[in-house]
Design a protein around this motif. Structure first.
Motif, PDB file in Angstrom:
ATOM      1  N   GLN A 162       6.321 -30.792 -11.258  1.00 34.75           N
ATOM      2  CA  GLN A 162       7.559 -31.148 -10.725  1.00 34.75           C
ATOM      3  C   GLN A 162       8.263 -29.513 -10.465  1.00 34.75           C
ATOM      4  O   GLN A 162       9.651 -29.456 -10.742  1.00 34.75           O
ATOM      5  N   GLY A 163       7.586 -28.770 -10.142  1.00 41.41           N
ATOM      6  CA  GLY A 163       7.921 -27.291 -10.227  1.00 41.41           C
ATOM      7  C   GLY A 163       8.101 -26.869  -8.560  1.00 41.41           C
ATOM      8  O   GLY A 163       8.073 -27.646  -7.736  1.00 41.41           O
ATOM      9  N   THR A 164       8.478 -25.339  -8.529  1.00 39.25           N
ATOM     10  CA  THR A 164       8.872 -25.020  -7.342  1.00 39.25           C
ATOM     11  C   THR A 164       7.261 -24.057  -6.764  1.00 39.25           C
ATOM     12  O   THR A 164       6.747 -23.707  -7.726  1.00 39.25           O
ATOM     13  N   TRP A 165       7.249 -24.335  -5.505  1.00 39.02           N
ATOM     14  CA  TRP A 165       6.081 -23.581  -4.995  1.00 39.02           C
ATOM     15  C   TRP A 165       6.357 -22.731  -3.998  1.00 39.02           C
ATOM     16  O   TRP A 165       7.081 -23.154  -2.853  1.00 39.02           O
ATOM     17  N   LEU A 166       6.169 -21.342  -4.185  1.00 43.49           N
ATOM     18  CA  LEU A 166       6.767 -20.410  -3.254  1.00 43.49           C
ATOM     19  C   LEU A 166       5.531 -19.914  -2.340  1.00 43.49           C
ATOM     20  O   LEU A 166       4.106 -19.804  -2.693  1.00 43.49           O
ATOM     21  N   VAL A 167       5.834 -19.358  -1.244  1.00 41.63           N
ATOM     22  CA  VAL A 167       4.689 -18.442  -0.606  1.00 41.63           C
ATOM     23  C   VAL A 167       5.336 -17.075  -0.146  1.00 41.63           C
ATOM     24  O   VAL A 167       6.455 -16.879   0.116  1.00 41.63           O
ATOM     25  N   ARG A 168       4.332 -16.226  -0.497  1.00 41.85           N
ATOM     26  CA  ARG A 168       4.619 -14.743  -0.468  1.00 41.85           C
ATOM     27  C   ARG A 168       3.647 -14.030   0.550  1.00 41.85           C
ATOM     28  O   ARG A 168       2.315 -14.476   0.393  1.00 41.85           O
ATOM     29  N   MET A 169       4.124 -13.217   1.506  1.00 42.26           N
ATOM     30  CA  MET A 169       3.347 -12.820   2.327  1.00 42.26           C
ATOM     31  C   MET A 169       2.708 -11.254   2.054  1.00 42.26           C
ATOM     32  O   MET A 169       3.722 -10.389   1.857  1.00 42.26           O
ATOM     33  N   GLU A 170       1.590 -11.112   1.444  1.00 44.99           N
ATOM     34  CA  GLU A 170       1.297  -9.786   0.843  1.00 44.99           C
ATOM     35  C   GLU A 170       0.943  -8.664   1.999  1.00 44.99           C
ATOM     36  O   GLU A 170      -0.326  -8.309   2.049  1.00 44.99           O
ATOM     37  N   ASP A 171       1.915  -8.365   2.934  1.00 43.96           N
ATOM     38  CA  ASP A 171       1.509  -7.327   3.867  1.00 43.96           C
ATOM     39  C   ASP A 171       1.965  -5.774   3.452  1.00 43.96           C
ATOM     40  O   ASP A 171       2.697  -5.250   4.216  1.00 43.96           O
ATOM     41  N   VAL A 172       1.227  -5.725   2.459  1.00 45.77           N
ATOM     42  CA  VAL A 172       1.397  -4.362   1.951  1.00 45.77           C
ATOM     43  C   VAL A 172       0.458  -3.025   2.356  1.00 45.77           C
ATOM     44  O   VAL A 172       0.578  -1.975   2.021  1.00 45.77           O
ATOM     45  N   ASP A 173      -0.505  -3.661   3.145  1.00 48.91           N
ATOM     46  CA  ASP A 173      -1.351  -2.747   3.622  1.00 48.91           C
ATOM     47  C   ASP A 173      -1.714  -2.982   4.976  1.00 48.91           C
ATOM     48  O   ASP A 173      -2.880  -3.503   5.772  1.00 48.91           O
ATOM     49  N   PRO A 174      -0.734  -2.401   5.906  1.00 46.23           N
ATOM     50  CA  PRO A 174      -0.739  -2.596   7.366  1.00 46.23           C
ATOM     51  C   PRO A 174      -2.215  -2.198   8.133  1.00 46.23           C
ATOM     52  O   PRO A 174      -2.503  -3.096   8.981  1.00 46.23           O
ATOM     53  N   PRO A 175      -2.917  -1.347   7.490  1.00 50.37           N
ATOM     54  CA  PRO A 175      -4.273  -0.994   8.278  1.00 50.37           C
ATOM     55  C   PRO A 175      -5.226  -2.176   8.397  1.00 50.37           C
ATOM     56  O   PRO A 175      -6.167  -2.421   9.242  1.00 50.37           O
ATOM     57  N   ARG A 176      -5.084  -3.171   7.194  1.00 52.06           N
ATOM     58  CA  ARG A 176      -5.855  -4.392   7.210  1.00 52.06           C
ATOM     59  C   ARG A 176      -5.382  -5.461   7.860  1.00 52.06           C
ATOM     60  O   ARG A 176      -6.011  -6.675   7.723  1.00 52.06           O
ATOM     61  N   GLU A 177      -4.220  -5.376   8.307  1.00 46.89           N
ATOM     62  CA  GLU A 177      -3.457  -6.559   8.952  1.00 46.89           C
ATOM     63  C   GLU A 177      -3.948  -7.015  10.290  1.00 46.89           C
ATOM     64  O   GLU A 177      -4.248  -6.112  11.064  1.00 46.89           O
ATOM     65  N   MET A 178      -3.959  -8.121  10.487  1.00 49.58           N
ATOM     66  CA  MET A 178      -4.307  -8.729  11.939  1.00 49.58           C
ATOM     67  C   MET A 178      -2.800  -8.887  12.598  1.00 49.58           C
ATOM     68  O   MET A 178      -1.879  -9.914  12.076  1.00 49.58           O
ATOM     69  N   GLY A 218       5.527 -21.291  -9.267  1.00 47.60           N
ATOM     70  CA  GLY A 218       4.251 -20.968  -8.753  1.00 47.60           C
ATOM     71  C   GLY A 218       4.221 -20.520  -7.487  1.00 47.60           C
ATOM     72  O   GLY A 218       5.226 -20.584  -6.809  1.00 47.60           O
ATOM     73  N   ARG A 219       3.125 -19.983  -6.863  1.00 45.87           N
ATOM     74  CA  ARG A 219       3.235 -19.339  -5.518  1.00 45.87           C
ATOM     75  C   ARG A 219       1.859 -19.066  -5.256  1.00 45.87           C
ATOM     76  O   ARG A 219       0.736 -19.107  -5.769  1.00 45.87           O
ATOM     77  N   PHE A 220       1.736 -19.070  -3.823  1.00 48.87           N
ATOM     78  CA  PHE A 220       0.510 -18.787  -2.827  1.00 48.87           C
ATOM     79  C   PHE A 220       0.927 -17.506  -2.305  1.00 48.87           C
ATOM     80  O   PHE A 220       1.935 -17.407  -1.375  1.00 48.87           O
ATOM     81  N   ALA A 221       0.057 -16.490  -2.252  1.00 51.01           N
ATOM     82  CA  ALA A 221       0.321 -15.110  -1.978  1.00 51.01           C
ATOM     83  C   ALA A 221      -0.808 -14.632  -0.975  1.00 51.01           C
ATOM     84  O   ALA A 221      -1.468 -13.777  -1.379  1.00 51.01           O
ATOM     85  N   PRO A 222      -0.871 -14.990   0.392  1.00 57.21           N
ATOM     86  CA  PRO A 222      -2.031 -14.631   1.224  1.00 57.21           C
ATOM     87  C   PRO A 222      -1.678 -13.451   1.707  1.00 57.21           C
ATOM     88  O   PRO A 222      -0.509 -12.744   1.917  1.00 57.21           O
ATOM     89  N   SER A 223      -2.681 -12.428   2.049  1.00 55.35           N
ATOM     90  CA  SER A 223      -2.661 -11.230   2.751  1.00 55.35           C
ATOM     91  C   SER A 223      -2.724 -11.601   4.371  1.00 55.35           C
ATOM     92  O   SER A 223      -3.768 -12.523   4.459  1.00 55.35           O
TER      93      SER A 223
END
Length: 299
Positions: A38-54, A9-14
């Motif tokens: 009993q699974g794997t938990w990944l984190v992915r940073m969804e930084d595909v939209d630079p104008p919206r990023e802080m 599974g994963r959590f993918a915040p922007s």
């Protein structure tokens, strides 16, 4: 779930701002679902939209997850490192006619009824000042959600040729998320119910790519009294890194768990262990939105 399949599974915040209570719900739900298998938990940073990023938000999000005891497995993936993979498939689809250039404006689409009618499909427009759209020849009009059962997608939305690269050159969410989930071997996507509608488009891309489809579990959204979801765009306040227990326990209650009062005196690891042991999809509220009450730990 097959006993032969390892759950991923994963959590993918922007990184458009700090984590708020709504994003904590998505993080915790995906974490508990993965750990209960009993699974794997990944984190992915969804930084595909630079104008919206802080600036600094990505690191702040990771520090917040750590402060809440939500420790991920492996390295964090950043979408900004994946542009070559996205472009590879765009070039492939443009070459074989599965994708095409489009110069229609939002105003033109609105005037055409709100859904893109395929205006540029056969125009063979140049790349300059164009978005790229994928041809949707086999629309996905429904899918099975682990909580909500069969979810229908409006026909007009399902049939729309959608954008995979914007006119400004930025890669579209639907393309990036599918290619990244395939790359990371994700088996189930646990996320907020605000992403139900794009699911059909994403399933369509899995099929186009000849990849096995993942399972979906859409969690209820936390909304305010006026019906707006808690989001960075709506200026939802950041959760407290210094005192994580109240918000963590409030998120568990939001997700249908009933932590005992004495759990608040336990460590974060013990709280999350309790949550993992008691987590059941069947206990989740069977709704797509819940109005947030002012309870302890929620700003």
């Amino acid at each position: 779930m097959s006993t032969l399949e390892h759950y991923i599974g994963r959590f993918a915040p922007s990184p458009s701002g700090p984590l708020h209570f709504g994003s904590l719900i998505a993080a915790l739900g995906s974490y508990l679902q993965a750990r209960s298998h009993q699974g794997t938990w990944l984190v992915r940073m969804e930084d595909v939209d630079p104008p919206r990023e802080m600036p600094g938000a990505a690191d702040d999000i990771l520090r917040t997850l750590d402060a809440y005891g939500l420790h991920w497995d492996g390295e964090v993936m950043y979408q900004s490192t994946r542009y070559a993979a996205y472009q590879h498939w765009i070039d492939t689809w443009l070459a074989d006619g599965q994708a095409y250039y489009c110069q229609c404006s939002r105003k033109q689409i609105k005037e055409a009824g709100g859904f893109y009618p395929g205006t540029c499909r056969d125009k063979r427009l140049p790349a300059q000042d164009s978005a790229v759209r994928i041809r949707v020849d086999q629309p996905v009009t429904s899918f099975t959600d682990q909580l909500h059962g069969t979810m229908s997608i409006p026909q007009a939305l399902a049939e729309e040729d959608f954008i995979i690269r914007r006119r400004d050159g930025l890669y579209a969410y639907n393309l990036a998320v599918v290619l990244d989930d395939i790359e990371q071997g994700v088996t189930e996507i646990v996320r907020g119910a605000d992403l139900i509608e794009p699911t059909g488009r994403q399933i369509g891309l899995y099929r186009l790519l000849g990849q096995p489809e993942v399972r979906y579990l859409h969690l209820p959204l936390a909304v305010t009294d006026n019906g707006n979801k808690l989001s960075k765009q709506n200026h939802a306040p950041a959760i407290d890194k210094a005192a994580p227990k109240p918000a963590l326990l409030a998120a568990m209650r939001f997700l249908g768990l009933q932590p005992p009062a004495d759990l608040a005196a336990c460590s974060l690891d013990e709280i999350l262990r309790w949550g993992t042991q008691h987590w059941q999809v069947e206990q989740l509220p069977r709704t797509t939105a819940i109005t947030l009450r002012h309870e302890a730990g929620i700003p």
